[in-house]
Every structure is written in C-alpha cells, then in structure tokens.
Design an enzyme around this catalytic site. Structure first.
Site, PDB file in Angstrom:
ATOM      1  N   HIS A 134       1.514   4.087  -2.921  1.00 28.37           N
ATOM      2  CA  HIS A 134       1.384   5.695  -2.841  1.00 28.37           C
ATOM      3  C   HIS A 134       2.458   6.526  -3.514  1.00 28.37           C
ATOM      4  CE1 HIS A 134      -2.358   6.606  -0.458  1.00 28.37           C
ATOM      5  NE2 HIS A 134      -1.800   5.664   0.607  1.00 28.37           N
ATOM      6  N   GLU A 144      -6.349   6.719  -1.580  1.00 27.86           N
ATOM      7  CA  GLU A 144      -6.431   5.695  -0.883  1.00 27.86           C
ATOM      8  C   GLU A 144      -6.989   4.283  -1.688  1.00 27.86           C
ATOM      9  OE1 GLU A 144      -5.432   4.790   2.176  1.00 27.86           O
ATOM     10  OE2 GLU A 144      -4.550   6.786   2.117  1.00 27.86           O
ATOM     11  N   HIS A 169       0.639  -1.446   0.253  1.00 34.64           N
ATOM     12  CA  HIS A 169      -0.125   0.019  -0.041  1.00 34.64           C
ATOM     13  C   HIS A 169       0.990   1.139   0.007  1.00 34.64           C
ATOM     14  CE1 HIS A 169      -3.793   2.249   1.139  1.00 34.64           C
ATOM     15  NE2 HIS A 169      -2.768   3.261   1.612  1.00 34.64           N
ATOM     16  N   GLU A 170       1.906   1.262   0.880  1.00 36.07           N
ATOM     17  CA  GLU A 170       2.848   2.695   1.104  1.00 36.07           C
ATOM     18  C   GLU A 170       3.602   2.810  -0.149  1.00 36.07           C
ATOM     19  OE1 GLU A 170       2.406   4.971   3.135  1.00 36.07           O
ATOM     20  OE2 GLU A 170       0.804   3.939   4.105  1.00 36.07           O
TER      21      GLU A 170
HETATM   22 ZN    ZN Z   1      -2.569   5.142   2.309  1.00 40.45          ZN
END
Ligand code: ZN
Length: 270
Positions: free
Chosen positions: A144, A203, A140-141
């Site tokens: 981003h 997100e 996830h990070e």
């Molecule tokens: Zn996030």
C-alpha cells in the site's frame, strides 16, 4: 468500498481532468492516480506523525515478537528494494527510512506510512500466527505504501473534505482535521473514528504486490490463503476487527489471491 472499481475510476478521470497535472502514474502499477500532495511534504509529515503515534501508544515489551516483526519487515524491505531496482525505479524509494514497531494493543491492525514507517499491533499476532502470516500482513501493508495508496487517499481526502486545499495550507489552517485525515489515509484512523477505506483497486494491487514481495523475501506465498481464511473467519463475528474494516476479506478476494499464486511462486523459487 465494494463494487466501486468502475465508478471510482470514472470519477478519478473527471477529477484528473479538472485538476490538470494533478494526476501521476504509479510506475509500479501503471495506474493513474490523483496526486495533490508533493511527496516531499508527505515525507516530512510522516516523520512527525509517526513519532507522535509512538509517543502516544505503548510499545510492546515482548522482545521476541518485536524482533520477529523487525526481521520479517527487513526481509520484505529487501525484496521491495530489489524489485524496484530491477524495474529501474529505485528513485521512488529515495527518502525512505524504514522503521518497524510493535505496539501493545488489542486492535487487530497494522499499517505502513509513506517512507517505510510501519506499525504492527499485538492484537493481530494471534491471526498471523507465525512468520509467514506476518509476511502476508507486512507484504500487503508495505505494498500500500510503495504503491502510494496513502498519498492517493490523502489527496482524495483533501479534495473531499477541504476543497482541494494544499497540504501545507491545510496543516496551517486546520491542523487537527488534517492530522485526522492523515491517520485515516494510512489505515491508522480507527481511533479517530474516521477511516477512509482503501478501494477495491488498491486492495487488489496490495494483495498482488504483497504476494510477490513475500515470495521474493523467501516466504511461501501459498501461506497467504490460510491467513486470509483465518481473517474471513474472524470477520464472521459481530464487530469486524479494524484490519478488516479496512481490508474486507471474502471468498472473491481469496480466489483472486489463489489465481495469482502461480506468478508469485515463480519469484519464490528463483
Ligand atoms: Zn489493504
């Protein structure tokens, strides 16, 4: 940060119209985003800010957990590089110098600066529980970062707080404010008390890409569901952890992840 999808898209279109040429399309997602900061400047600032952060924070002495963070991170990185290569956009990763560090802190948090500079806080380990949980967080990070969400937030911050000042100009005239903006833009800003939340759109992009990257790295994407359920439970307390003030966890998010599992599972099995 909730329910801002349409509105923020609308505002972005207006901003894009004002700053002609300041918007770029993310090759990874096809979405237009505000881009006031040349990536060369972002890369030089990240090196400096990452080093400063590591000097000011204590690295974990837990060799085993540190090794696990580096192992999972390197596997996700390999998946990202394969994915970019298959899409013909490897050039987007040029200048990346991946690095993974585990920092001793009670804070439930993790982040990735542009250029692949990753920090995981020991406070998140009880929630990640095992290698799969770490793969969810790092997938996830890192998503981003490679989808340039931090660059986008930095651009939005420069516009909102410094009237659209260029990064080098802002650094010269307001160094401390610019540094705080930077840390906020990459999810490390809790300590400086100024967190720019990732938008719902960002997100969802990070969840979606993160599932694909973890699957390509050989981690079962199904394990993302119990991880976010643990996160949702944690947020039931009085003060949600830093990771959650940045990454709201609720049933609609978990449902969206579930609906993306069939696609991610194809990457896992191939
Ligand atoms: Zn996030």
């Amino acid at each position: 940060m909730r329910g801002v999808g349409f509105q923020s898209r609308f505002i972005l279109i207006i901003i894009c119209s004002i700053f002609i040429g300041s918007c770029s399309t993310v090759p990874l997602t096809g979405r237009k985003q505000l881009s006031l900061v040349p990536s060369s400047q972002m890369l030089s600032m990240r090196q400096q800010e990452y080093s400063t952060f590591l000097q000011q924070n204590k690295l974990s002495t837990d060799q085993q957990s540190t090794a696990l963070v580096r192992k999972v991170g390197t596997r996700i990185q390999g998946a990202v590089e394969r994915y970019f290569s298959e899409k013909g956009i490897s050039g987007d990763l040029s200048g990346y110098k991946w690095e993974y560090n585990l920092v001793e802190s009670k804070e439930v948090n993790a982040w990735c600066m542009p250029g692949g500079k990753v920090v995981v806080y020991t406070g998140i380990l009880p929630l990640t529980k095992d290698e799969n949980g770490l793969a969810v967080v790092l997938g996830h990070e890192i998503s981003h970062a490679v989808a340039r969400h931090g660059d986008e937030r930095m651009s939005q911050g420069l516009l909102a707080e410094l009237g659209g000042m260029a990064l080098n100009e802002a650094l010269a005239s307001k160094p401390e404010q610019t540094r705080q903006l930077w840390m906020s833009a990459f999810g490390a800003g809790v300590q400086v008390g100024a967190l720019l939340p990732f938008s719902r759109t960002q997100e969802s992009e990070a969840d979606h890409l993160g599932l694909i990257f973890m699957a390509m790295a050989g981690y079962d994407p199904q394990t993302a569901v119990p991880f976010w359920e643990r996160m949702a439970q944690q947020s039931g307390g009085n003060a949600p952890p830093a990771f959650l003030s940045d990454h709201p966890s609720d049933q609609s998010r978990i449902e969206a992840i579930k609906s993306e599992l069939p696609e991610a599972t194809k990457y896992y099995k191939r």
